[in-house]
Design an enzyme around this catalytic site. Structure first.
Site, PDB file in Angstrom:
ATOM      1  N   HIS A 167      -1.456  -5.595 -10.916  1.00  0.00           N
ATOM      2  CA  HIS A 167      -0.849  -5.156  -9.652  1.00  0.00           C
ATOM      3  C   HIS A 167      -1.648  -4.041  -8.986  1.00  0.00           C
ATOM      4  CE1 HIS A 167       3.174  -7.236  -9.925  1.00  0.00           C
ATOM      5  NE2 HIS A 167       2.667  -7.460 -11.122  1.00  0.00           N
ATOM      6  N   ASP A 379      -5.027   1.452  -3.000  1.00  0.00           N
ATOM      7  CA  ASP A 379      -3.743   0.872  -3.388  1.00  0.00           C
ATOM      8  C   ASP A 379      -3.955  -0.595  -3.733  1.00  0.00           C
ATOM      9  OD1 ASP A 379      -1.000   0.766  -3.746  1.00  0.00           O
ATOM     10  OD2 ASP A 379      -0.565   1.791  -1.860  1.00  0.00           O
TER      11      ASP A 379
END
Ligand code: F6P
Length: 494
Positions: A167, A379
């Site tokens: 992720h 991110d």
């Protein structure tokens, strides 16, 4: 075939009530919502840590024994002691992998003892999987806490197929090389049958590390899913940008109670524009740089003083880790400094909200915001940016987005992309967002909403599971990449 989902945390919250009794609440995030029907229909279970230590909650299994009846799938807790939590979760996962994979090498604490804890807990997870998965089952492991699981499963002779999805970002070679256990980690990932990344950028970094560090590996492919041969095994690697339940965010944004709350927020800022930030209180989110950019805007464009307010929501996170405590002090100080410098006559430039937003509050903030300012230093994806677009079914609102968020690739045609380290550039982009004509705002929001609607969480889930099972890999179209170009550096539409 059963699906066995494995992640560090189980998808629910455990808490103690006023009588000291433990209770569990199912989680509501996009991943759980998307996986729940699959787990129900195919039959399956979710293996993970409850979030409470063994010392606090000695018998977590008892708490979950009727999960199948209550939630429609089985929850299997992996108990962790407080020293396992410290070494594996806070230590290796969050003091080493987390900063390193976000390119923040100086923030990593490469304490040697953390590796042993990481290995031991990965073994523990593998043990739990081996106990509950049969040879026909498909095991889907999530995230950086559990990169060693396939190796531990193979050592046990487990015959089930196992896939992995990262992720968070995968770092470039020079950064990855700093990891003292780089070969162990890289080889462990190759023990999975499918390894998924968020973006083309992450897969490119991973492939480069494999090619240069393990020269015997062979990689082929052109679309979103490639094939790799390494260590006598064949596996697949792909880019699968995660998303949100777009229809659900749209629906929530249209609820009457959200409209009322939105009106309340707007009424609290009469005649002013609202800029919104929603971030976990994490040093990767670029909060100090964002605040500096806002200060620069107010200093350079004095006409905006009293005319624009930043609502910055920060969600408490990983509060036991010293870096996070230091970071909170930095952010608190900056907010105080900026408010001290500019506050006057009923206007404070920053409203600082330090808590999670429940119920209608989050969609109401999204609907009230003229601009969403999402500027992480790096991110994996950044779902706030997608939530903002999904909630804006009114078609208005501007997204200013970091080019280092995974979401930049999909949202590049509608967002104003910025380099979060370039404080003046962010201030300029924010000014452009605040002064943008309505026609352009709406045209951009249309593109953003089209992008998030086309690729929602169900699309992500479906593509990943198909990539694990498909015979033909050419069926997976290329996923968009993003690289800054001189023409887009100021945020103009390409
Ligand atoms: O982005 C990675 C992630 O692990 C998310 O899955 C999670 O919501 C967030 O970071 C916070 O993680 P945790 O509180 O479990 O450390």
């Amino acid at each position: 075939m059963n699906l066995v989902v494995v992640s560090n945390r189980l998808p629910f919250a455990v808490s103690r009530d006023e009588h000291g009794q433990w209770a569990i609440e199912p989680g509501s995030g996009g991943l759980v919502t998307a996986l729940r029907p699959v787990l129900r229909n195919r039959g399956g279970r979710w293996i993970g840590w409850s979030g409470a230590t063994r010392e606090d909650l000695p018998d977590s299994a008892a708490l979950f024994k009727d999960s199948q009846r209550r939630f429609g799938y089985e929850l299997v807790p992996v108990p962790l002691s407080s020293s396992e939590r410290d070494g594996f979760y806070a230590g290796f996962s969050n003091e080493i992998v987390w900063p390193l994979f976000h390119d923040l090498v100086p923030l990593a604490n490469f304490a040697p003892a953390y590796w042993a804890a990481y290995e031991a807990v990965n073994e523990k997870f593998a043990e739990a999987i081996a106990r509950s998965a049969g040879p026909d089952d498909f095991v889907w492991v999530h995230d950086y806490h559990l990169m060693r699981v396939a190796t531990a499963l193979a050592a046990r002779g487990a015959a089930c197929r196992a896939a992995f999805f990262l992720h968070i970002p995968f770092p470039p070679l020079d950064v990855f090389l700093k990891l003292p256990w780089r070969f162990e980690v890289l080889r462990s990932l190759l023990d999975f049958d499918l390894v998924g990344f968020q973006t083309v950028r992450d897969r490119r970094n991973f492939v480069q590390c494999v090619r240069l560090l393990l020269p015997e590996a062979r990689v082929t492919g052109r679309g979103a899913v490639w094939s790799m041969t390494a260590g006598g095994r064949e596996l697949r690697i792909g880019s699968f940008p995660i998303s949100i339940d777009v229809a659900d965010f749209e629906r929530r944004g249209q609820a009457a109670e959200v409209a009322a709350k939105t009106a309340e927020i707007r009424a609290s800022e009469p005649g002013r524009q609202v800029v919104l930030g929603v971030d976990r209180l994490d040093y990767t989110k670029g909060l100090p740089q964002k605040l500096e950019a806002f200060r620069t805007l107010l200093r350079r464009r004095q006409e905006l003083q009293g005319r624009v307010t930043l609502f910055q929501v920060v969600i408490p996170s990983r509060e036991d880790i010293p870096r996070y405590q230091e970071h909170k002090t930095t952010v608190d100080r900056l907010v105080g400094e900026i408010n001290g410098e500019f506050t006057r006559g009923g206007w404070a430039p920053i409203h600082y909200v330090h808590r999670s937003l429940e119920g209608p509050r989050l969609p109401a903030y999204y609907r009230a915001a003229d601009v969403a300012l999402v500027t992480p230093l790096k991110d994996g994806m950044n779902l706030v940016s997608k939530e903002y677009c999904a909630t804006r079914s009114d078609g208005d609102g501007v997204l200013v987005l970091s080019e280092f968020a995974g979401a930049a690739a999909e949202l590049q045609r509608g967002a104003l992309l910025v380099n979060p380290y370039d404080v003046e550039g962010v201030a300029d982009a924010l000014y452009a967002a605040l002064t943008m004509p309505e026609v352009e705002r709406r045209a951009r929001m249309r593109r953003l909403r089209r992008a998030v609607r086309e690729h929602d969480i169900y699309h992500w889930l479906d593509t990943f599971l198909r990539a694990a099972a498909a015979h033909e890999l050419s069926d997976f179209p290329l996923v968009e990449d993003y690289l800054p170009a001189a023409a887009t550096a100021t945020g103009t539409v390409p």
